[in-house]
Design a protein around this motif. Sequence first.
Motif, PDB file in Angstrom:
ATOM      1  N   LEU A   1       0.833  -1.196   0.000  1.00 32.04           N
ATOM      2  CA  LEU A   1       0.000   0.000   0.000  1.00 32.04           C
ATOM      3  C   LEU A   1       0.869   1.247   0.000  1.00 32.04           C
ATOM      4  O   LEU A   1       1.929   1.282   0.626  1.00 32.04           O
ATOM      5  CB  LEU A   1      -0.916   0.016   1.228  1.00 32.04           C
ATOM      6  CG  LEU A   1      -1.872  -1.165   1.393  1.00 32.04           C
ATOM      7  CD1 LEU A   1      -2.736  -0.970   2.628  1.00 32.04           C
ATOM      8  CD2 LEU A   1      -2.751  -1.342   0.156  1.00 32.04           C
ATOM      9  N   GLY A   2       0.396   2.270  -0.678  1.00 29.78           N
ATOM     10  CA  GLY A   2       1.077   3.560  -0.665  1.00 29.78           C
ATOM     11  C   GLY A   2       0.285   4.518   0.207  1.00 29.78           C
ATOM     12  O   GLY A   2      -0.623   5.194  -0.273  1.00 29.78           O
ATOM     13  N   LEU A   3       0.616   4.560   1.498  1.00 30.30           N
ATOM     14  CA  LEU A   3      -0.141   5.356   2.453  1.00 30.30           C
ATOM     15  C   LEU A   3       0.672   6.527   2.978  1.00 30.30           C
ATOM     16  O   LEU A   3       1.888   6.410   3.191  1.00 30.30           O
ATOM     17  CB  LEU A   3      -0.596   4.481   3.636  1.00 30.30           C
ATOM     18  CG  LEU A   3      -1.545   3.328   3.309  1.00 30.30           C
ATOM     19  CD1 LEU A   3      -1.796   2.495   4.555  1.00 30.30           C
ATOM     20  CD2 LEU A   3      -2.860   3.856   2.739  1.00 30.30           C
TER      21      LEU A   3
ATOM     22  N   PRO B   1      -4.430   7.091   1.262  1.00 32.62           N
ATOM     23  CA  PRO B   1      -3.624   6.944   0.045  1.00 32.62           C
ATOM     24  C   PRO B   1      -2.747   8.168  -0.177  1.00 32.62           C
ATOM     25  O   PRO B   1      -3.195   9.310  -0.026  1.00 32.62           O
ATOM     26  CB  PRO B   1      -4.690   6.786  -1.050  1.00 32.62           C
ATOM     27  CG  PRO B   1      -5.838   6.128  -0.340  1.00 32.62           C
ATOM     28  CD  PRO B   1      -5.844   6.748   1.022  1.00 32.62           C
TER      29      PRO B   1
ATOM     30  N   HIS C   1      -2.917   2.252  -5.471  1.00 35.01           N
ATOM     31  CA  HIS C   1      -1.758   1.887  -4.655  1.00 35.01           C
ATOM     32  C   HIS C   1      -0.717   1.187  -5.523  1.00 35.01           C
ATOM     33  O   HIS C   1      -1.014   0.767  -6.650  1.00 35.01           O
ATOM     34  CB  HIS C   1      -2.195   0.957  -3.517  1.00 35.01           C
ATOM     35  CG  HIS C   1      -3.053   1.631  -2.503  1.00 35.01           C
ATOM     36  ND1 HIS C   1      -2.543   2.334  -1.443  1.00 35.01           N
ATOM     37  CD2 HIS C   1      -4.405   1.734  -2.407  1.00 35.01           C
ATOM     38  CE1 HIS C   1      -3.532   2.828  -0.720  1.00 35.01           C
ATOM     39  NE2 HIS C   1      -4.672   2.486  -1.288  1.00 35.01           N
TER      40      HIS C   1
END
Length: 460
Positions: A317-319, A326, A353
């Motif tokens: 995930l790109g958090l 996100p 993501h």
Amino acid sequence: MIVGAGPVGLAAAAHLLGRDLDPLVLEAGERAGAAVREWAHVRLFSTWSEITDPAAEKLLAPTGWVKPDLTTYPTGGEWAEHYLQPLADALGNRVRYGARVTGVSRTGRDRVVDAERAEQPLTVHVAYADGREERILARAVVDASGTWSTPSPAGADGLPALGERAAADRVSYRVPDLDDPATRARYAGRRTAVIGSGASAFTALAALASLAKADDGTGTRATWILRRGISGSTFGGGSADQLPARGALGLAAKAAVDEGHADAVTGFRTRAIEHADDGSGRLVLVSEDGRRLDPVDEIVVLTGLRPDLSFLGELRLGLDERLQAPAALAPLIDPNQHSCGTVYPHGANELAHPEPGIYLVGMKSYGRAPTFLALTGYEQVRSVAAALAGDHEAAARVELVLPETGVCGGAGLFDQPQADNTPADTGCCATPAAAEPSPVTPAPRLIQLGTTSPSASGCC
């Protein structure tokens, strides 16, 4: 695959069906809108016209469903019964109840493995209420599970305050339903601390004030705990809010204080919850700087919600490191920067993501950021459904206009009390620079708000 049969999850299913894609909705509860039903007694600050989705309405039309009066404000229970459950029923066996998602990954690949990763389908691990387990392969997973199950704690550092768990029988993280006799008896004639500064805290304060009026003389009283100071934006947008019912919530909270049913304690960051020394079983809140408040009987913690990311641990995930939203969406909703409820149009591109086919939507997409509206989620899933159908032009053509809160100076200022000498005209409509608070944080203080209080001045 859609996780969650709430408003946004069901809307996602309707949009996917409209794109000739076959969705499967997994809902941990036994009915649609299980989380919404847990605050069934709370009235929304949005009208029916703002909480139904066009694709969902199209799906409901053949069933004979009639849209409620567009100008009325439903409760959570009415929303669930008159819209969410009929929508889930229209989806039929595409919705599975008692189905809790316990993990999502790539088939045969943990998050470390690169080899042929993109070619593998997603695998969703499901635990059913009857004890069965299943793994379901999916092309994409739309996580609309929300944040209701993970309320934030009382501790100002984001962790439970010392003693918070031990006092669990006196601490609640929900707006109390004072129409319920047992709940009413729990709070009537007692002092309750309400920790928080958002719409839920306003709702709780107004409800406790109503109880105090109804039980006049019995000692019902609230103590409102704020980490920041009182300013023109403390009580929300008031009459300047384009969602009038949302503005009214703040005004009701202000009235609770003005009329003496609640005391406001400012600049108080909770460090510990201790039992009183007098053997009464009452609780004492202790701040980070050592201040101790008078004992209370109950504590209602309404400090926000946060996403449960535990079952997504094997995905890439790109958090955002702060909001847990996100990464591409976070700058658009960051409460440290945004003012006036401004949210730029966003959709599949901002919700994507590094792991292809994964989308966090709805409340969960906002991570720890507040002020999410159903309209936002409906537009998100329209865009995501278009992207999954390969219609990238429609996915990018996101249009979203949200009502303003009437409050300038973003939520990032909430923890920084307004200096006593801040001019009253730097309230709701000043530029962020003009409204910048003093860097000096005053000591926590107990205040009563009246019509002449400078802290209560400003636009709202």
